[in-house]
Write a protein that holds these residues in place. Structure first.
Motif, PDB file in Angstrom:
ATOM      1  N   ALA A  79       2.438   3.136 -10.814  1.00 50.89           N
ATOM      2  CA  ALA A  79       2.513   3.146  -9.332  1.00 50.89           C
ATOM      3  C   ALA A  79       3.117   4.790  -8.841  1.00 50.89           C
ATOM      4  N   TYR A  80       3.962   5.045  -9.909  1.00 48.50           N
ATOM      5  CA  TYR A  80       4.829   6.355  -9.527  1.00 48.50           C
ATOM      6  C   TYR A  80       4.410   7.521 -10.166  1.00 48.50           C
ATOM      7  N   GLU A 165       4.027   3.260   5.854  1.00 52.35           N
ATOM      8  CA  GLU A 165       3.887   2.431   4.780  1.00 52.35           C
ATOM      9  C   GLU A 165       5.289   2.189   3.950  1.00 52.35           C
ATOM     10  N   TRP A 169       7.212  -1.182   3.012  1.00 49.09           N
ATOM     11  CA  TRP A 169       7.713  -1.643   1.784  1.00 49.09           C
ATOM     12  C   TRP A 169       9.296  -1.843   1.688  1.00 49.09           C
ATOM     13  N   ASP A 185      13.700  -3.667  -7.638  1.00 48.13           N
ATOM     14  CA  ASP A 185      12.885  -3.126  -8.738  1.00 48.13           C
ATOM     15  C   ASP A 185      11.620  -4.006  -8.874  1.00 48.13           C
ATOM     16  N   ARG A 186      10.692  -3.735  -8.246  1.00 47.39           N
ATOM     17  CA  ARG A 186       9.522  -4.611  -8.296  1.00 47.39           C
ATOM     18  C   ARG A 186       8.275  -3.906  -8.777  1.00 47.39           C
ATOM     19  N   THR A 187       8.359  -3.247 -10.065  1.00 49.70           N
ATOM     20  CA  THR A 187       7.386  -2.257 -10.668  1.00 49.70           C
ATOM     21  C   THR A 187       6.095  -3.013 -10.921  1.00 49.70           C
ATOM     22  N   ALA A 190       4.413  -3.231  -7.505  1.00 53.93           N
ATOM     23  CA  ALA A 190       3.997  -1.967  -6.970  1.00 53.93           C
ATOM     24  C   ALA A 190       2.717  -1.413  -7.809  1.00 53.93           C
ATOM     25  N   ASP A 191       2.680  -1.649  -9.047  1.00 52.19           N
ATOM     26  CA  ASP A 191       1.428  -1.478 -10.199  1.00 52.19           C
ATOM     27  C   ASP A 191       0.278  -2.059  -9.339  1.00 52.19           C
ATOM     28  N   ALA A 194      -0.451  -0.546  -5.632  1.00 56.06           N
ATOM     29  CA  ALA A 194      -0.909   0.841  -5.207  1.00 56.06           C
ATOM     30  C   ALA A 194      -2.426   1.064  -5.240  1.00 56.06           C
TER      31      ALA A 194
END
Length: 395
Positions: A79-80, A165, A169, A185-187, A190-191, A194
């Motif tokens: 996502a980043y 947005e 979040w 940290d909800r990677t 997010a992935d 996104a």
């Protein structure tokens, strides 16, 4: 994955190689090999620099990482990947290579909301994606002023979307996690979300395009048929409507942020629905009110009367409205000119619950469902001479 050297990582992050070395020494960067840095490492360098620029000492970040309070590992998430690094070319070099004027290239960065770059600053990877779009337009004779306006509107409109947005979040992911004493940290989330957000954004964008392009198609057909003598085109000047809510800003300040946001959302929903139903569109929100555009002045009056009633039925402060029909200047997604200014002054003059219009609006209204009571010539603040006003009502 594309790996890069220490020097390349520093260039892409916009720092000196010694800064990358420093981050390795303090443990914020842990490359698999001494001179092999990942895209996530580049993003960690950028983030460390941003934190320092925001006044957060690097030593404090290091201490928090060592305690396990925070982590920069989330920057490896897919996502980043939208966090762009610096490209290898400067604005001057890209201008020389493409023929795009330097001053037009720098608009890209300004539209994103950053300071105007110097000719020898490096472009970012995401800015490079905009260059072919500008280059194509110039090659087909598009005017530089029109290109600049579009790019600036892109930037301003998307900025509003991304700010909302980010607030979404924070309220739905970060704040609940922090309140529960959890790591925000909800990677994985997010992935997952996104790409769905990207698809949703593009779907809404394309739907808006279809509506705007259809209006262009209709307008072009009308003009071509009129030029061929087949169709008589009815020319009707558009109308600008200003709707103000009495004491709305003061009320939202008294209610607190959450209640104020709910109240503002209710107003936006009622105004938006009513205006769209009558062929109009809200242009911008202005403190206690909103500015709207209507292609048909008569439908604008209908919308205004409906909005005043619906806002009152919802228990909101009383609204007062002004409408005027006339030529309008359009630039960078906004409307300007005497018609706009006069509409605003009429709204200021109107009493709570009133919809006041000019003679031009009455002459352009062909609807038996609307009645008008004559008020006569009045003097308006900031307007020379007098303006003949009428009070609109449902017949």
């Amino acid at each position: 994955m594309t790996w890069c050297t220490r020097e390349e990582a520093a260039r892409r992050a916009g720092v000196g190689p010694e800064y990358v070395t420093r981050l390795v020494e303090v443990g914020l960067l842990s490359p698999e090999q001494p001179d092999r840095f990942s895209p996530g490492d580049v993003r960690r360098v950028q983030t460390a620099r941003s934190l320092e620029d925001a006044g957060i000492a690097l030593d404090d970040v290091v201490a928090a990482v060592e305690r396990g309070s925070v982590s920069l590992d989330f920057l490896d998430a897919a996502a980043y990947e939208r966090f762009a690094a610096l490209a290898p070319e400067t604005f001057r070099q890209v201008s020389d290579r493409t023929g795009v004027p330097l001053e037009l290239l720098t608009v890209i960065r300004e539209a994103i909301g950053m300071a105007e770059p110097s000719p020898d600053d490096l472009l970012r990877d995401d800015e490079m994606e905009v260059v072919p779009f500008i280059e194509f337009q110039l090659s087909h004779g598009f005017r530089a002023t029109a290109i600049e306006r579009l790019v600036r509107v892109y930037g301003d409109s998307v900025r509003r979307i991304t700010e909302q947005e980010a607030a979404w979040w924070r309220s739905e992911v970060i704040a609940p996690a922090l309140a529960a004493g959890e790591n925000p940290d909800r990677t994985e989330l997010a992935d997952e979300i996104a790409p769905l957000a990207d698809r949703a954004f593009m779907a809404v964008y394309h739907a808006q395009q279809a509506r705007a392009w259809t209006a262009n198609i209709i307008d072009t057909f009308e003009t071509m048929l009129a030029n061929a003598g087949i169709h008589s085109r009815l020319e009707r000047l558009p109308a600008i409507c200003f709707l103000d809510l009495v004491g709305f800003t003061r009320l939202t300040e008294e209610l607190g942020d959450d209640a104020a946001a709910d109240l503002a959302g209710t107003v936006a929903l009622l105004v938006g629905r009513n205006s769209v139903q009558h062929g109009g569109k809200p242009i911008k929100w202005l403190g206690d009110g909103v500015m709207l555009h209507f292609g048909d002045p008569g439908r604008g009056v209908h919308a205004a009367l409906g909005m005043v009633d619906e806002l009152a039925d919802a228990g909101l402060p009383p609204a007062h409205v002004g409408l005027h029909a006339g030529p309008i200047l359009y630039q960078e997604g906004d409307y300007f000119g005497r018609t706009v200014n006069l509409s605003a002054r009429i709204a200021d003059y109107a009493r709570p619950g009133e919809v006041l219009v000019t003679r031009e609006v009455v002459d352009a209204s062909r609807d038996d469902g609307i009645g008008f009571d004559d008020i006569g010539p009045v003097e308006l603040k900031g307007v020379s001479g007098t303006v003949h006003l009428l009070r609109a009502r449902t017949a």
